[in-house]
Every structure is written in C-alpha cells, then in structure tokens.
Design a protein around this motif. Structure first.
Motif, PDB file in Angstrom:
ATOM      1  N   ASP A  20      65.704  12.779   8.262  1.00 14.09           N
ATOM      2  CA  ASP A  20      66.203  11.859   9.301  1.00 14.09           C
ATOM      3  C   ASP A  20      67.723  11.814   9.308  1.00 14.09           C
ATOM      4  O   ASP A  20      68.340  10.765   9.550  1.00 14.09           O
ATOM      5  CB  ASP A  20      65.639  10.444   9.107  1.00 14.09           C
ATOM      6  CG  ASP A  20      64.205  10.316   9.598  1.00 14.09           C
ATOM      7  OD1 ASP A  20      63.679  11.299  10.156  1.00 14.09           O
ATOM      8  OD2 ASP A  20      63.600   9.247   9.407  1.00 14.09           O
ATOM      9  N   ILE A  21      68.348  12.971   9.058  1.00 16.52           N
ATOM     10  CA  ILE A  21      69.800  13.070   9.158  1.00 16.52           C
ATOM     11  C   ILE A  21      70.159  13.424  10.602  1.00 16.52           C
ATOM     12  O   ILE A  21      69.605  14.363  11.180  1.00 16.52           O
ATOM     13  CB  ILE A  21      70.353  14.135   8.198  1.00 16.52           C
ATOM     14  CG1 ILE A  21      69.950  13.801   6.752  1.00 16.52           C
ATOM     15  CG2 ILE A  21      71.870  14.240   8.308  1.00 16.52           C
ATOM     16  CD1 ILE A  21      70.343  14.860   5.750  1.00 16.52           C
ATOM     17  N   GLN A  22      71.053  12.688  11.177  1.00 18.74           N
ATOM     18  CA  GLN A  22      71.377  12.829  12.593  1.00 18.74           C
ATOM     19  C   GLN A  22      71.996  14.193  12.912  1.00 18.74           C
ATOM     20  O   GLN A  22      72.710  14.774  12.080  1.00 18.74           O
ATOM     21  CB  GLN A  22      72.337  11.716  13.016  1.00 18.74           C
ATOM     22  CG  GLN A  22      71.736  10.329  12.969  1.00 18.74           C
ATOM     23  CD  GLN A  22      72.744   9.251  13.321  1.00 18.74           C
ATOM     24  OE1 GLN A  22      73.930   9.500  13.445  1.00 18.74           O
ATOM     25  NE2 GLN A  22      72.256   8.020  13.470  1.00 18.74           N
ATOM     26  N   PRO A  23      71.744  14.704  14.130  1.00 22.84           N
ATOM     27  CA  PRO A  23      72.251  16.029  14.514  1.00 22.84           C
ATOM     28  C   PRO A  23      73.706  16.025  14.970  1.00 22.84           C
ATOM     29  O   PRO A  23      74.244  17.090  15.300  1.00 22.84           O
ATOM     30  CB  PRO A  23      71.325  16.424  15.665  1.00 22.84           C
ATOM     31  CG  PRO A  23      70.955  15.125  16.307  1.00 22.84           C
ATOM     32  CD  PRO A  23      70.857  14.130  15.167  1.00 22.84           C
ATOM     33  N   SER A  24      74.352  14.875  14.999  1.00 22.77           N
ATOM     34  CA  SER A  24      75.712  14.795  15.532  1.00 22.77           C
ATOM     35  C   SER A  24      76.785  15.229  14.534  1.00 22.77           C
ATOM     36  O   SER A  24      77.966  15.250  14.868  1.00 22.77           O
ATOM     37  CB  SER A  24      76.002  13.359  16.002  1.00 22.77           C
ATOM     38  OG  SER A  24      75.777  12.436  14.954  1.00 22.77           O
ATOM     39  N   PHE A  25      76.356  15.591  13.315  1.00 19.20           N
ATOM     40  CA  PHE A  25      77.308  16.009  12.286  1.00 19.20           C
ATOM     41  C   PHE A  25      77.161  17.505  12.002  1.00 19.20           C
ATOM     42  O   PHE A  25      76.110  18.097  12.258  1.00 19.20           O
ATOM     43  CB  PHE A  25      77.081  15.229  10.983  1.00 19.20           C
ATOM     44  CG  PHE A  25      77.119  13.746  11.136  1.00 19.20           C
ATOM     45  CD1 PHE A  25      78.317  13.081  11.353  1.00 19.20           C
ATOM     46  CD2 PHE A  25      75.947  12.999  11.055  1.00 19.20           C
ATOM     47  CE1 PHE A  25      78.351  11.709  11.480  1.00 19.20           C
ATOM     48  CE2 PHE A  25      75.977  11.627  11.186  1.00 19.20           C
ATOM     49  CZ  PHE A  25      77.177  10.973  11.405  1.00 19.20           C
ATOM     50  N   THR A  26      78.206  18.104  11.443  1.00 18.38           N
ATOM     51  CA  THR A  26      78.130  19.489  11.012  1.00 18.38           C
ATOM     52  C   THR A  26      77.501  19.567   9.624  1.00 18.38           C
ATOM     53  O   THR A  26      77.499  18.582   8.874  1.00 18.38           O
ATOM     54  CB  THR A  26      79.524  20.135  10.964  1.00 18.38           C
ATOM     55  OG1 THR A  26      80.307  19.480   9.958  1.00 18.38           O
ATOM     56  CG2 THR A  26      80.229  20.020  12.317  1.00 18.38           C
ATOM     57  N   GLU A  27      76.979  20.742   9.290  1.00 21.86           N
ATOM     58  CA  GLU A  27      76.393  20.917   7.966  1.00 21.86           C
ATOM     59  C   GLU A  27      77.431  20.695   6.868  1.00 21.86           C
ATOM     60  O   GLU A  27      77.129  20.121   5.817  1.00 21.86           O
ATOM     61  CB  GLU A  27      75.797  22.324   7.839  1.00 21.86           C
ATOM     62  CG  GLU A  27      74.524  22.527   8.638  1.00 21.86           C
ATOM     63  CD  GLU A  27      73.887  23.875   8.370  1.00 21.86           C
ATOM     64  OE1 GLU A  27      73.975  24.347   7.208  1.00 21.86           O
ATOM     65  OE2 GLU A  27      73.327  24.474   9.300  1.00 21.86           O
TER      66      GLU A  27
END
Length: 274
Positions: A24-31
C-alpha cells in the motif's frame, strides 16, 4: 528466554520472523525516494541485511511494495508493531506484516550461508563498535599444488594455491576468540611477472577474507535488554585449536575460486503474507 534478549548471528537471515513485507505504498513517489525513506525508518530499529522496493504487478493497482530483512527477529518484531498502519512518509497508512516464504521442497534448511566479508565487518561494527573486535593472521602462505592437478594443462597455465588461518578476538569480551581457516586456488595463463604478482596479491586478500568469514560464522552476539552485549563462540569440530595445530599447518578441504564470490547471495522473492 527473556523476550528482551536478542541473538544475532553472522549469517544470511532467511527466517520468516526476520522479514517484513510492506505494501500500500502510494505510486506518487519514485523508487529511489521510497527506498531512502524506508531505509531511514526501518534502520532506526536495527541493522538491515536487505531492503528492496518494487512496483506492483501490472494486474494490481498502481503503487509499490517493499521487502525488509533484519538480522534480528526481536528488532523485526518491534519494527512491525511500530510501523503497521502508520502513514510513515505518505498521506495514507502502509501495511507491514511478517512474511512467510513458500517452502522449496529441494531446499536444505541446514544449508545456512555465511555473510560476506564486508557484511561481517558492517554488522560487527554496528553491534560491537569499531574497536570491539580485531583479527590476527596466524598463518598465510602459498601452498604447493598437486602435480596431478597440472596434468593435461599447457605450459602457459599456472595454478596458485594459498592457505590462511586467522584468529578473531573481542578485547572487551576476553577470552572469547574464534578461529577461521580457508584454502583457495586459481588457474590462469602465466603471461608475465606482472600478471603473476597481481594473482598472488588477489589470492592473499581473498583467502584472508574467507578465513575471517569462517571465524565469524561461529560467533553469537547476545544483546540484553539493559544494553549490555555478550559474545559467545559456538563449538565447531572443524575449528582449529592451538593444541591441534602447533606447527601452524593448514589442514582443510579445498575451496575453489568460483565458490568465493561473497556477493552471490541470491534472494527468494516468492513470499506470502501471514
């Protein structure tokens, strides 16, 4: 056993109770950003063996998941309780649970892999401090090769073999000591004195590091709840003792060069969440 007692071994952690699965880590961040923030959060509970961040599968909703491996089950448990259902670095909570690896019918549960030389150093420095341990080379020498090994080889090919015996000690925990021994070899094309010198130097370094790893493999770091650290060395019938080897001779099974890459620590990502 006291739940505050923590035992750390110098081996690759594979136990389920040392592995956390985060989703449930948001997709708005880079790896890269997620990796940095997760490392900051979870390394505060103790040293990490592994942290990996991956995008969700194409069939799932956009986002990321991560895998964290601790050396310590106690630290992993504390981290799970403290971070599950917390927002951490994003606006929505993440889920953090202990992971369960699928059983591999062909795997050997007793085939425990030791840590690489660099990871042994990092873990020892974290648990004991930079001055909390030291190594001493007892024997490091070139060994004569078996004439049968050279049969069928061209005159340009040369085999080098080195053996090393080291002693690992802990100044603040005398008389705790551990010994490690290793033998390595490599066959190469003898193209000149410069190449030969490079091979000698490389094998001396690798056999020393391999012996240090073997010495660490019998060491247990016991961390008590009051902050006190104890060292225990497990008995190992293969470990050399002074009375067993008064002349400093090296008597161990041969280790081929291809077996010595400490970075070949494969990870099994087939995980399910408990």
């Amino acid at each position: 056993m006291d739940p505050e007692v923590d035992i750390i071994e110098f081996q690759v952690p594979v136990e389920n109770n040392k592995t956390l699965f985060i989703w449930d880590i948001q997709p708005s961040f880079t790896e890269a950003f997620i990796y940095e923030r997760l490392w900051s959060v979870f390394s505060s509970f103790g040293p990490l063996y592994l942290l990996k961040v991956c995008p969700n599968a194409a069939v799932a909703r956009p986002g990321f998941y991560a895998l964290v491996k601790f050396y310590s089950a106690v630290q992993a448990s504390k981290a799970q309780r403290s971070t599950d259902k917390r927002t951490l670095f994003q606006s929505t909570p993440v889920k953090v649970q202990l992971s369960t690896k699928r059983n591999n019918p062909h795997s050997n549960p007793h085939n425990i892999k030791p840590l690489s030389h660099s990871r042994c150093q990092e873990l020892a420095n974290h648990c004991l401090g930079f001055n909390g341990w030291c190594t001493r080379i007892l024997t490091l020498k070139e060994l004569s090769s078996d004439p049968e090994d050279d049969q069928g080889r061209s005159q340009e090919e040369k085999t080098l073999r080195y053996g090393c015996l080291v002693e690992l000690s802990f100044p603040q925990h005398t008389p705790a000591t551990s010994r490690g021994v290793a033998v390595v070899e490599e066959t190469y094309n003898n193209t000149g004195p410069e190449i030969c010198g490079q091979k000698h130097s490389k094998l001396r370094r690798w056999v020393r590091d391999k012996a240090v790893v073997q010495a660490f493999s019998t060491v247990l770091v016991i961390m008590l709840g009051n902050g006190k650290v104890l060292i225990e060395v497990r008995e190992d019938r293969d470990q050399l003792q002074p009375e067993d080897n008064p002349e400093g001779e090296i008597q161990v099974n041969e280790v081929s060069w291809s077996d010595l890459n400490p970075e070949q620590e494969e990870e099994d990502w087939e995980l399910t969440v408990s």
